[in-house]
Design an enzyme around this catalytic site. Structure first.
Site, PDB file in Angstrom:
ATOM      1  N   TYR A 190       0.932  -1.335  -0.126  1.00 26.79           N
ATOM      2  CA  TYR A 190      -0.004  -0.066   0.013  1.00 26.79           C
ATOM      3  C   TYR A 190       0.781   1.282   0.015  1.00 26.79           C
ATOM      4  CZ  TYR A 190      -4.065  -2.805   0.818  1.00 26.79           C
ATOM      5  OH  TYR A 190      -5.016  -3.931   0.992  1.00 26.79           O
TER       6      TYR A 190
ATOM      7  N   HIS B 176      -6.035  -7.155  -5.848  1.00 25.11           N
ATOM      8  CA  HIS B 176      -5.643  -8.205  -5.196  1.00 25.11           C
ATOM      9  C   HIS B 176      -3.952  -8.199  -4.902  1.00 25.11           C
ATOM     10  CE1 HIS B 176      -5.974  -9.623  -9.283  1.00 25.11           C
ATOM     11  NE2 HIS B 176      -4.917 -10.590  -8.914  1.00 25.11           N
TER      12      HIS B 176
END
Length: 166
Positions: free
Chosen positions: A101, A134
């Protein structure tokens, strides 16, 4: 006109939603059964499986391990400018690879405190599987959030042979 179809997959029955275009259909949503924030068929939507034949064929090839990049027209104007930047960064994560992230936040110019905003934008991705959210994992290599469930996220990463899956 909003059109939809369902497609069987190893993850369960996928719901495809799109808008009619001159060339066929532009995909607006691909959701998984039980997904948080999944699309729900609305009155007035038209079931047109034939309009999604190309998308369905690509999904079959992907799940068979023979397709590594989707070539699908998406609807325009969905999401905020920030979300679209994050989603574009997702599209750039190669098949079989993962990114954290924090790395996505750096790519969109939102490092530091922006990691949480990136996570929120990823969570609002309306195109699961074909827009590869994903492939985004925690900085420690752990699987974190997936609207379709962590088990499905792990299945997709294993399908792609991603080394981050333990």
């Amino acid at each position: 006109m909003t059109m939809y179809a369902t497609v069987d997959s190893p993850l369960g029955e996928l719901l495809l939603v799109g808008e009619e275009t001159t060339g066929g259909v532009a995909l607006a949503s691909l959701s998984l059964p039980g997904q948080k924030g999944a699309a729900v068929v609305q009155d007035g939507w038209v079931r047109t499986p034939e309009a999604f034949a190309g998308v369905a064929a690509q999904l079959r090839e992907y799940f068979a391990g023979r397709l590594t990049r989707f070539d699908i027209e998406y609807t325009d104007g969905v999401g905020t400018d920030f979300q679209r930047r994050v989603w574009s960064a997702l599209d750039a994560v190669p098949y079989g690879e993962t990114m954290s992230y924090g790395q996505i936040a750096e790519r969109v110019g939102s490092a530091g405190a922006g990691v949480r905003a990136v996570g929120t934008a990823i969570g609002r991705n309306p195109l699961l599987v074909v827009r590869p959210c994903h492939r985004v994992i925690g900085s420690d290599g752990a699987l974190r959030g997936y609207a379709g469930g962590l088990e499905r996220k792990e299945r997709l990463l294993r399908l792609e042979g991603a080394s981050a899956v333990r």
